[in-house]
Design an enzyme around this catalytic site. Structure first.
Site, PDB file in Angstrom:
ATOM      1  N   HIS A  99       0.136  -4.931  -2.777  1.00  0.00           N
ATOM      2  CA  HIS A  99       1.308  -5.138  -3.648  1.00  0.00           C
ATOM      3  C   HIS A  99       2.549  -5.535  -2.840  1.00  0.00           C
ATOM      4  O   HIS A  99       3.679  -5.203  -3.235  1.00  0.00           O
ATOM      5  CB  HIS A  99       1.567  -3.872  -4.492  1.00  0.00           C
TER       6      HIS A  99
ATOM      7  N   HIS B   9       7.998   3.614  -4.573  1.00  0.00           N
ATOM      8  CA  HIS B   9       8.592   3.423  -3.241  1.00  0.00           C
ATOM      9  C   HIS B   9      10.071   3.802  -3.229  1.00  0.00           C
ATOM     10  O   HIS B   9      10.892   3.113  -2.633  1.00  0.00           O
ATOM     11  CB  HIS B   9       8.456   1.970  -2.796  1.00  0.00           C
TER      12      HIS B   9
ATOM     13  N   HIS C  35      -1.627  -1.241   6.901  1.00  0.00           N
ATOM     14  CA  HIS C  35      -0.308  -1.747   7.292  1.00  0.00           C
ATOM     15  C   HIS C  35       0.607  -0.619   7.717  1.00  0.00           C
ATOM     16  O   HIS C  35       0.481   0.503   7.257  1.00  0.00           O
ATOM     17  CB  HIS C  35       0.349  -2.623   6.217  1.00  0.00           C
TER      18      HIS C  35
ATOM     19  N   GLU D 265      -1.787   4.037   1.454  1.00  0.00           N
ATOM     20  CA  GLU D 265      -1.827   3.598   0.037  1.00  0.00           C
ATOM     21  C   GLU D 265      -3.266   3.424  -0.460  1.00  0.00           C
ATOM     22  O   GLU D 265      -3.489   3.317  -1.668  1.00  0.00           O
ATOM     23  CB  GLU D 265      -1.038   2.292  -0.134  1.00  0.00           C
TER      24      GLU D 265
HETATM   25  C1  DHB Z   1       5.056  -4.494   2.584  1.00  0.00           C
HETATM   26  C2  DHB Z   1       3.894  -3.862   2.106  1.00  0.00           C
HETATM   27  C3  DHB Z   1       3.997  -2.841   1.149  1.00  0.00           C
HETATM   28  O1  DHB Z   1       2.920  -2.158   0.647  1.00  0.00           O
HETATM   29  C4  DHB Z   1       5.231  -2.474   0.637  1.00  0.00           C
HETATM   30  O2  DHB Z   1       5.272  -1.522  -0.327  1.00  0.00           O
HETATM   31  C5  DHB Z   1       6.388  -3.082   1.125  1.00  0.00           C
HETATM   32  C6  DHB Z   1       6.301  -4.104   2.084  1.00  0.00           C
HETATM   33  C7  DHB Z   1       4.974  -5.613   3.585  1.00  0.00           C
HETATM   34  O3  DHB Z   1       3.920  -5.844   4.203  1.00  0.00           O
HETATM   35  O4  DHB Z   1       5.981  -6.319   3.741  1.00  0.00           O
HETATM   36 FE    FE Z   2       3.581  -0.393  -0.573  1.00  0.00          FE
END
Ligand code: DHB
Ligand code: FE
Length: 286
Positions: free
Chosen positions: A12, A59, A194, A241
């Site tokens: 997302h 978030h 990530h 996540e």
């Molecule tokens: C990014 C990924 C995320 O899941 C998020 O909530 C905010 C930013 C990103 O990779 O930029």
């Molecule tokens: Fe996220």
């Protein structure tokens, strides 16, 4: 009895929302990601679900670090997107299914999941972007009503993967006992690996991501062999996540088969993935 047809699992990343707003789906950077949704579009057009139960993480739009429910269920008639500071345009609001929300809440509490109930809830990029990806190019409203289920993936202590899977399975029981002929799809949003900040910013782990993608359909319990802290270590502080995916998979029940998968590194700072799973109910109806 309501029928659960399938599950849509997707990253997302906010930048996807900017790409949608600018119409960059065919741009070389974006095409490998957006093309992963073509089978999802066909499947949704065939199956025409009425309701989407969406496992995601807030978030900081509704819940901040001062008050953060481990599990929260939306029970609103409508969900509005709001500005979170990413510089994105506002996305379309989505109708809720408050009747199903309350049925899920009552079933969860009866099964000792003491959830927070939210009769007002704003939706952030982690709901709006998956909705826009699934049902693009529509001027009007989304063709589904949603039930948002938020899981804390942002502040310790994090729930365990085992608990997330059990939550999903309790939601499955709720759907099965809902006196409705509605067709249901579940969504799990976020991930895959990530990490956005700290010394390991930019960390991704294709091996762990493949392990998740390979096991989610047929052996979701495999994903509970790691603790949440193990997953933060493996997949990054935002890779946790995956809890949203694990819970959504639990809500699908048994007899799940993979329809399509897409994995693409990177989108922004994220190893981006889209996975479509379906149940035997979908095969009968297709
Ligand atoms: C990014 C990924 C995320 O899941 C998020 O909530 C905010 C930013 C990103 O990779 O930029
Ligand atoms: Fe996220």
């Amino acid at each position: 009895m309501a029928q659960i047809l399938g599950g849509v699992f997707t990253s997302h990343v906010p930048a996807i929302g900017a790409a949608i707003a600018k119409g960059l789906q065919q741009d070389p950077y974006w095409k490998p990601f957006f093309d992963g949704f073509l089978p999802v579009h066909d499947w949704l057009a065939d199956q025409r679900p009425d309701v989407a139960i969406m496992f995601y993480n807030d978030h900081g739009l509704n819940f901040f670090l001062d008050k953060l429910p481990t599990f929260a269920v939306g029970a609103a008639p409508i969900y509005q997107n709001a500005d979170e500071g990413w510089g994105l345009p506002l996305f379309r609001p989505c109708q809720g299914d408050a009747e199903l929300s309350w049925h899920i809440i009552e079933t969860l509490v009866a099964n000792e999941f003491d959830v927070t109930t939210c009769q007002e809830l704003l939706i952030d990029h982690s709901l709006s972007i998956p909705l826009e990806l699934a049902w693009p190019d529509q001027q009007g409203s989304f063709p589904v009503r949603i039930v948002p289920i938020a899981i804390n993936t942002v502040q310790h202590p994090l729930p365990s993967p085992k608990r997330a899977l059990a939550l999903g399975r309790a939601v499955h029981a709720a759907i099965e006992s809902w006196q409705s002929d509605a067709k249901v799809v579940v969504f799990g949003t976020g991930g895959l690996s990530h990490q956005l900040d700290g010394e390991r910013a930019g960390h991704m782990n294709p091996d762990y991501d493949k392990f998740c993608l390979d096991n989610l359909a047929t052996n979701p319990d495999a994903l509970t062999q790691h603790s949440s802290l193990d997953i933060v270590d493996l997949a990054g502080s935002q890779g946790i996540e995956i809890l949203n995916w694990i819970a959504a998979r639990g809500a699908m029940g048994d007899g799940v088969q993979e329809v399509s998968r897409n994995y693409h590194i990177p989108i922004s700072n994220t190893a981006a993935a889209t996975l479509l799973l379906q149940t035997e109910a979908a095969k009968v109806m297709a």
